[in-house]
Design a protein around this motif. Sequence first.
Motif, short mmCIF file in Angstrom:
data_model
loop_
_atom_site.label_atom_id
_atom_site.label_comp_id
_atom_site.label_asym_id
_atom_site.label_seq_id
_atom_site.Cartn_x
_atom_site.Cartn_y
_atom_site.Cartn_z
N LEU A 55 0.84 -1.20 0.00
CA LEU A 55 0.00 0.00 0.00
C LEU A 55 0.87 1.24 0.00
CD1 LEU A 55 -2.74 1.42 0.36
CD2 LEU A 55 -2.48 1.14 2.80
N ALA A 65 0.81 3.64 -3.12
CA ALA A 65 0.11 4.90 -2.87
C ALA A 65 1.08 6.08 -2.92
CB ALA A 65 -0.60 4.85 -1.51
N PRO A 110 -3.15 0.87 -5.19
CA PRO A 110 -3.46 1.27 -3.82
C PRO A 110 -4.76 0.66 -3.30
CG PRO A 110 -2.92 3.17 -5.15
CD PRO A 110 -2.97 2.02 -6.08
N VAL A 160 -6.89 7.58 -0.55
CA VAL A 160 -6.35 6.34 -1.13
C VAL A 160 -7.41 5.67 -2.00
CG1 VAL A 160 -5.57 4.01 -0.57
CG2 VAL A 160 -4.66 5.96 0.68
#
Lengths: 501, 129
Positions: free
Chosen positions: A51, A55, A80, A493
């Motif tokens: 992540l 991200a 993400p 996100v």
Amino acid sequence: MRPFYENLPFLCIFLAMLAGITTSILHSGKWALRISLTALTVIGAASAWLLYATASQNTYFVYAMGKFPSPWGNELRAGPLEAGLALVFCIVMACSLLGGLKDIFEDILPGKQDLYFVMMDMLLASLLSMLYTNDIFTGYVFIEINTIAACAIVMAKDNNQTLVATMRYLVMSLLGSGLFLISLALLYAITGHLLMPQLGESIHALFVSGLYTEPLTVLVGLMVLGLSIKSALFPFHSWLPDAHGSSTTASSAILSGLVLKGYIVLLIKIFYRVFSISEVRSLKITNVLFVLGALAMIMGSVKALQEGHSKRMVAYSSVAQIGYIYLGVGLGIEAGVVAAVFQIIAHAFTKPLLFVSVGALSSTAGHEKKWYYLRGAGRRCKLAGIGFTLGGLSMVGIPLLAGFVTKLYLAQGATLAAWQTAAALAALAVSSVLNAMYYIPAIVQIWSSGSTCQEMGIEPRVRRADPALVVSVLVLGVGVILLGVCYRPVVGVISAGLALL
Amino acid sequence: MSNAIATWSGDYYQVFAIILFGIGFISLLLHKNLIKKIIGLNIMDSSVYLFLTSFGYIDGRVAPIVADPTAPVQMETYINPLPTGLVLTGIVVGVSVTAFSLALTQRLYKKYHTLNLDEILILAKREEV
């Protein structure tokens, strides 16, 4: 040289399966639990890394499985959104297992406890695969694995009630996967592809040329029907209260919190990657989802209101909450889908918190599940009482808790929608009032003084919270509060992930 | 007319497959008997296999097996092997689901001594009260 983190999706799925296989030869419930929890921790950490990596660079990648290149081979894809959901799934699954630990070892025959954790590992592997896969047929295979594992954790309690519930769940699930399979075969017949990007290109070309509109409508309809049966959208929810209400605590929490969401995430991925949200809207499928979602929000709550059995009430509340997700998707715009994905995460934390708390509360009254006998249960197990109160208030939509943020974003999304604005706002308002009408009395009941379970000949007993329960309620509760307070990064996100799909 | 017949003969596997799918789906949904439900499930799955293989097969061509590795590969003599691969995977999935359903049916039969789902539901409801 490509960065190492691109291997993580495959390694996560592989590790979950490996954990299941190793567990099955050990024949020890305790070790099975340790292996499952270790696998969950490692996979959770790997997902967090993934992540962070995707991200922070706002990027996604495609991981080829085997030697064959793109139009023929099999692929995984991670961005993400997938990594974030994988992290949430791992946290929630670990907390549900910990929270229901005592019940697992009480409800399941000692010789079969290890098999329960095998099924749990398989469930995790199939959920992760449904998140990461780029190949629609692989999606189908893991839907079926998910079905078997989910049915197995319902019937793990092995009494008459759960067997009947499993049979109903199994039949409905198989109907759903059959519909998904035929729609997939139709899709392959029309386009000749199975990988989502190639499917997407063919479908866009078909939309531009205006050919095959009817077959496309039919196959999207079948696909949506199949997945909505499996994710218990109203009117296909009849199996849910039995399956979620009668199984052991951890199973109920995981079924409500995660299994239903796996199918919806797959549906959202198909909507975005194979079609686009505007094409789905032009096929009028979103309108159907919107209406059914709004009905689910109200009818689920009405049914919950009539229920005197605590776990079945919480299960019916899931029907309403699934309605919120479909309402968001049904708005047919980006903002609606963002709200839907946020609801997936919010509900994944809130509902297991409620199930774990109810499980602990009922253990103070001789495992009696009727609300009537749970009077004062919160005073005898304060931690579970606080957990239930927090979860219940979040469902009602009190500010600073996760449920409120969902409603906020749904309402904001609804103002941008084409025709759904008034209907969506009305459904939100009615459903909030209904939620309050059954959660508030339940909260009052568990905190009232005195006890009613002596009438059944059961001595009320104080339950001191064991460390596993403390960790579970604490993590899930903090999750609910964090999602309600610092929701901006989460929504950021989600929007970034959806934009990359 | 002859054209219509030609189209029909090309499509009739698929037409049959869809009819079979309907039969299987309705059996799984509506039959009271659990064994008949499972048979319905199998009919439904098989219909999809028929559907998939029917458009992978091309008239007059053979399975893509290269017997002589030195000979040049002639693509136009082979059928499309991908649907066949999908069917193989589908069969494996179908077998495991069937096995699970049969095991569950057996357990229910041991507890309730009937295969009729309605009767089982009534008996289960009575137990609850």
